[in-house]
Write a protein that holds these residues in place. Structure first.
Motif, PDB file in Angstrom:
ATOM      1  N   LEU A 234       0.693  -1.251   0.153  1.00  0.00           N
ATOM      2  CA  LEU A 234      -0.126   0.270  -0.129  1.00  0.00           C
ATOM      3  C   LEU A 234       0.920   1.166   0.015  1.00  0.00           C
ATOM      4  O   LEU A 234       2.059   1.278   0.813  1.00  0.00           O
ATOM      5  CB  LEU A 234      -0.848  -0.143   1.206  1.00  0.00           C
ATOM      6  CG  LEU A 234      -1.954  -1.144   1.399  1.00  0.00           C
ATOM      7  CD1 LEU A 234      -2.488  -1.056   2.632  1.00  0.00           C
ATOM      8  CD2 LEU A 234      -2.949  -1.232   0.137  1.00  0.00           C
ATOM      9  N   MET A 235       0.235   2.172  -0.806  1.00  0.00           N
ATOM     10  CA  MET A 235       1.255   3.520  -0.849  1.00  0.00           C
ATOM     11  C   MET A 235       0.572   4.717  -0.537  1.00  0.00           C
ATOM     12  O   MET A 235      -0.777   4.920  -0.955  1.00  0.00           O
ATOM     13  CB  MET A 235       1.995   3.653  -2.143  1.00  0.00           C
ATOM     14  CG  MET A 235       3.220   2.604  -2.200  1.00  0.00           C
ATOM     15  SD  MET A 235       3.991   2.946  -3.815  1.00  0.00           S
ATOM     16  CE  MET A 235       5.237   1.480  -3.554  1.00  0.00           C
ATOM     17  N   GLY A 236       1.079   5.780  -0.070  1.00  0.00           N
ATOM     18  CA  GLY A 236       0.468   6.985   0.142  1.00  0.00           C
ATOM     19  C   GLY A 236       0.922   7.986  -1.032  1.00  0.00           C
ATOM     20  O   GLY A 236       0.270   8.426  -2.013  1.00  0.00           O
ATOM     21  N   CYS A 237       2.250   8.426  -0.907  1.00  0.00           N
ATOM     22  CA  CYS A 237       2.682   9.415  -1.847  1.00  0.00           C
ATOM     23  C   CYS A 237       3.476   8.989  -2.986  1.00  0.00           C
ATOM     24  O   CYS A 237       3.184   9.498  -4.038  1.00  0.00           O
ATOM     25  CB  CYS A 237       3.493  10.518  -1.114  1.00  0.00           C
ATOM     26  SG  CYS A 237       5.255   9.465  -0.572  1.00  0.00           S
ATOM     27  N   GLY A 238       4.203   7.792  -2.966  1.00  0.00           N
ATOM     28  CA  GLY A 238       4.814   7.259  -3.846  1.00  0.00           C
ATOM     29  C   GLY A 238       6.397   8.000  -4.164  1.00  0.00           C
ATOM     30  O   GLY A 238       7.012   7.451  -4.890  1.00  0.00           O
ATOM     31  N   VAL A 239       6.489   8.934  -3.465  1.00  0.00           N
ATOM     32  CA  VAL A 239       7.873   9.554  -3.351  1.00  0.00           C
ATOM     33  C   VAL A 239       8.710   9.680  -2.284  1.00  0.00           C
ATOM     34  O   VAL A 239       9.617  10.568  -2.335  1.00  0.00           O
ATOM     35  CB  VAL A 239       7.418  11.047  -4.543  1.00  0.00           C
ATOM     36  CG1 VAL A 239       7.032  10.991  -5.437  1.00  0.00           C
ATOM     37  CG2 VAL A 239       6.704  11.847  -3.108  1.00  0.00           C
ATOM     38  N   GLY A 240       8.469   9.011  -1.308  1.00  0.00           N
ATOM     39  CA  GLY A 240       9.426   8.972  -0.021  1.00  0.00           C
ATOM     40  C   GLY A 240       9.028   9.896   0.757  1.00  0.00           C
ATOM     41  O   GLY A 240       9.730  10.134   1.876  1.00  0.00           O
ATOM     42  N   ILE A 241       7.969  10.566   0.971  1.00  0.00           N
ATOM     43  CA  ILE A 241       7.552  11.673   1.879  1.00  0.00           C
ATOM     44  C   ILE A 241       6.646  11.095   2.928  1.00  0.00           C
ATOM     45  O   ILE A 241       6.881  11.346   4.150  1.00  0.00           O
ATOM     46  CB  ILE A 241       6.952  12.892   1.231  1.00  0.00           C
ATOM     47  CG1 ILE A 241       7.900  13.604   0.218  1.00  0.00           C
ATOM     48  CG2 ILE A 241       6.256  13.798   2.237  1.00  0.00           C
ATOM     49  CD1 ILE A 241       7.354  14.506  -0.706  1.00  0.00           C
ATOM     50  N   CYS A 242       5.643  10.349   2.771  1.00  0.00           N
ATOM     51  CA  CYS A 242       4.645   9.945   3.675  1.00  0.00           C
ATOM     52  C   CYS A 242       4.942   8.846   4.915  1.00  0.00           C
ATOM     53  O   CYS A 242       4.370   8.702   5.760  1.00  0.00           O
ATOM     54  CB  CYS A 242       3.240   9.773   3.071  1.00  0.00           C
ATOM     55  SG  CYS A 242       3.076   8.262   2.259  1.00  0.00           S
ATOM     56  N   ASN A 243       6.040   8.086   4.312  1.00  0.00           N
ATOM     57  CA  ASN A 243       6.218   6.854   5.197  1.00  0.00           C
ATOM     58  C   ASN A 243       5.190   5.845   5.345  1.00  0.00           C
ATOM     59  O   ASN A 243       5.153   5.218   6.279  1.00  0.00           O
ATOM     60  CB  ASN A 243       6.736   7.212   6.797  1.00  0.00           C
ATOM     61  CG  ASN A 243       7.952   8.028   6.847  1.00  0.00           C
ATOM     62  OD1 ASN A 243       8.821   7.764   5.972  1.00  0.00           O
ATOM     63  ND2 ASN A 243       8.250   9.060   7.744  1.00  0.00           N
ATOM     64  N   GLY A 244       4.533   5.926   4.286  1.00  0.00           N
ATOM     65  CA  GLY A 244       3.315   4.816   4.109  1.00  0.00           C
ATOM     66  C   GLY A 244       3.493   3.489   3.355  1.00  0.00           C
ATOM     67  O   GLY A 244       2.759   2.852   3.379  1.00  0.00           O
ATOM     68  N   CYS A 245       4.712   3.299   3.350  1.00  0.00           N
ATOM     69  CA  CYS A 245       5.071   1.859   2.539  1.00  0.00           C
ATOM     70  C   CYS A 245       6.243   1.331   2.996  1.00  0.00           C
ATOM     71  O   CYS A 245       7.024   0.969   2.351  1.00  0.00           O
ATOM     72  CB  CYS A 245       5.277   2.403   1.113  1.00  0.00           C
ATOM     73  SG  CYS A 245       6.646   3.444   0.781  1.00  0.00           S
ATOM     74  N   PRO A 246       6.434   0.975   4.479  1.00  0.00           N
ATOM     75  CA  PRO A 246       7.444   0.479   5.207  1.00  0.00           C
ATOM     76  C   PRO A 246       7.660  -0.847   4.825  1.00  0.00           C
ATOM     77  O   PRO A 246       6.643  -1.730   4.621  1.00  0.00           O
ATOM     78  CB  PRO A 246       7.288   0.692   6.584  1.00  0.00           C
ATOM     79  CG  PRO A 246       5.689   0.758   6.730  1.00  0.00           C
ATOM     80  CD  PRO A 246       5.214   1.346   5.543  1.00  0.00           C
ATOM     81  N   ALA A 261      12.660  -0.086   4.860  1.00  0.00           N
ATOM     82  CA  ALA A 261      13.132   0.604   3.785  1.00  0.00           C
ATOM     83  C   ALA A 261      11.743   1.074   3.334  1.00  0.00           C
ATOM     84  O   ALA A 261      10.734   0.737   3.643  1.00  0.00           O
ATOM     85  CB  ALA A 261      13.479  -0.259   2.723  1.00  0.00           C
ATOM     86  N   LYS A 262      11.698   2.344   2.519  1.00  0.00           N
ATOM     87  CA  LYS A 262      10.556   2.782   1.638  1.00  0.00           C
ATOM     88  C   LYS A 262      10.274   1.934   0.646  1.00  0.00           C
ATOM     89  O   LYS A 262      11.071   2.083  -0.596  1.00  0.00           O
ATOM     90  CB  LYS A 262      10.592   4.093   1.410  1.00  0.00           C
ATOM     91  CG  LYS A 262      10.868   4.840   3.009  1.00  0.00           C
ATOM     92  CD  LYS A 262      10.718   6.286   2.571  1.00  0.00           C
ATOM     93  CE  LYS A 262      10.987   7.175   3.840  1.00  0.00           C
ATOM     94  NZ  LYS A 262      11.158   8.582   3.835  1.00  0.00           N
ATOM     95  N   CYS A 263       9.034   1.433   0.440  1.00  0.00           N
ATOM     96  CA  CYS A 263       8.995   0.676  -1.071  1.00  0.00           C
ATOM     97  C   CYS A 263       9.064   1.363  -2.224  1.00  0.00           C
ATOM     98  O   CYS A 263       9.412   1.151  -3.189  1.00  0.00           O
ATOM     99  CB  CYS A 263       7.624  -0.110  -0.727  1.00  0.00           C
ATOM    100  SG  CYS A 263       7.200  -1.370  -2.170  1.00  0.00           S
ATOM    101  N   CYS A 264       8.522   2.573  -1.976  1.00  0.00           N
ATOM    102  CA  CYS A 264       8.194   3.533  -3.278  1.00  0.00           C
ATOM    103  C   CYS A 264       9.507   4.039  -3.900  1.00  0.00           C
ATOM    104  O   CYS A 264       9.816   4.371  -4.928  1.00  0.00           O
ATOM    105  CB  CYS A 264       7.484   4.954  -2.919  1.00  0.00           C
ATOM    106  SG  CYS A 264       8.055   5.897  -1.728  1.00  0.00           S
ATOM    107  N   VAL A 265      10.690   4.237  -2.815  1.00  0.00           N
ATOM    108  CA  VAL A 265      11.793   4.820  -3.586  1.00  0.00           C
ATOM    109  C   VAL A 265      13.185   3.917  -3.397  1.00  0.00           C
ATOM    110  O   VAL A 265      13.868   4.047  -4.283  1.00  0.00           O
ATOM    111  CB  VAL A 265      12.310   6.109  -2.844  1.00  0.00           C
ATOM    112  CG1 VAL A 265      11.630   7.370  -3.127  1.00  0.00           C
ATOM    113  CG2 VAL A 265      12.331   6.039  -1.396  1.00  0.00           C
TER     114      VAL A 265
HETATM  115  S1  FES Z   1       4.384   5.902  -0.379  1.00  0.00           S
HETATM  116 FE1  FES Z   1       5.055   7.611   0.857  1.00  0.00          FE
HETATM  117  S2  FES Z   1       6.783   7.332   1.478  1.00  0.00           S
HETATM  118 FE2  FES Z   1       6.287   5.393   0.063  1.00  0.00          FE
END
Ligand code: FES
Ligand SMILES: Cc1cc2nc3c(=O)[nH]c(=O)nc-3n(C[C@H](O)[C@H](O)[C@H](O)COP(=O)(O)OP(=O)(O)OC[C@H]3O[C@@H](n4cnc5c(N)ncnc54)[C@H](O)[C@@H]3O)c2cc1C
Length: 277
Positions: A234-246, A261-265
């Protein structure tokens, strides 16, 4: 904090086609305002409709296929975000942020045979990988690529015919035996090994449900095989800001002592030995 990829852009693209695919998916084709240039297979975009009918948080989707200047996404409809995208009409606009993430590494000619394992919608990041590997400036021989494509039933083997037309060996597998091998992708892989139709020393690349990825990682560890997995967190921002993809990392793995790690970056492609599955 890892930065978003420098080539990522936020742009408005126009939907040019939506085609039903399998039991519960669509292929959404969009035309960005300018050609995207070469896109590494396995990278992803955050997508939402421009007209407010999508949830506020965009959803991540792998690039499925590049067709000329247009991009295709293979989308399984499971909730409000995917339902809204699947209901897009040609001519309507979508917000795209990407390309994001690391994607698959370039497959080199002369390397170990590559076994790709796609579970259901986890097939999406493999289409471009196969296509690009066969067509690149240093093409990989089709004979060293094998794609195991698994689904609960035949309706979940999305766009199977298009994969089969790519020219590599495609082994379809279904849990209910409605198409291809009767069993899951790992059982089909074991059957190929037992029959001597695949070398034992292969490189594994996998994308699909977490239990499938965990089983693939265990197999790779037991047999000391290189193994990459592409996660669909699951992701929030996709760019490393929200910490939503640990993604929980292994302290003894190549990502070192950070616990997440952040899955998105840092992903979505990880060495299986680097993370807890
Ligand atoms: S989706 Fe926001 S930090 Fe990865
Ligand atoms: C890098 C990446 C690439 C992806 N590529 C594709 C793709 O090519 N095609 C595709 O169809 N999907 C892909 N996904 C998954 C897709 O992003 C989700 O299915 C989508 O966000 C669901 O949104 P929704 O609003 O429809 O459902 P939601 O309402 O967000 O979810 C519906 C239900 O499914 C669960 N759920 C949602 N997302 C996931 C997930 N990723 N894993 C497990 N359970 C989940 C939710 O908890 C909820 O119970 C990808 C995800 C990532 C991170």
């Amino acid at each position: 904090m890892p930065a978003p990829p420098p080539d990522a852009r936020s742009l408005v693209a126009t939907c040019t086609a939506v085609t039903e695919c399998g039991a519960d998916a669509v292929i959404l084709r969009v035309k960005p305002p300018a050609p995207s240039g070469p896109l590494r297979a396995g990278r992803f975009f955050m997508l939402r409709r421009q007209d407010g009918l999508s949830p506020a948080i965009p959803r991540p989707f792998s690039l499925y296929r590049a067709v000329g200047d247009e991009l295709e996404f293979l989308i399984k409809v499971i909730g409000p975000g995917t339902r809204a995208l699947a209901a897009t009409l040609p001519g309507e606009e979508l917000r795209l942020i990407g390309p994001l993430g690391n994607g698959w590494p370039t497959l080199e000619p002369g390397g170990k045979p590559v076994v790709m394992l796609g579970g259901g919608i986890g097939s999406a990041p493999f289409f471009e990988l196969i296509r690009q590997s066969l067509a690149g400036p240093a093409p990989v021989a089709a004979g060293v690529l094998t794609f195991f494509y698994g689904g609960a039933h035949t309706g979940l083997l999305y766009d199977l015919a298009a994969f089969e037309e790519l020219g590599v060996r495609v082994i379809a597998c279904t849990d209910d035996g409605s198409a291809g091998f009767h069993g899951n992708v790992l059982q089909a892989l074991a059957a190929e090994w037992d029959a001597g139709r695949l070398p034992q020393a292969v490189r594994l690349l996998a994308c699909g449900p977490e239990p499938m990825l965990a089983a693939t990682a265990r197999l790779a560890a037991e047999r000391e095989l290189d193994c990459l997995v592409s996660l669909e967190s699951l992701m929030g921002c996709g760019v490393g800001i929200c910490n939503g993809c640990p993604v929980t990392t292994r302290p003894d793995g190549p990502l070192g002592s950070w616990t997440n790690a952040k899955c998105c970056v840092e992903g979505p492609v990880f060495e299986a030995s680097a993370i807890e599955l």
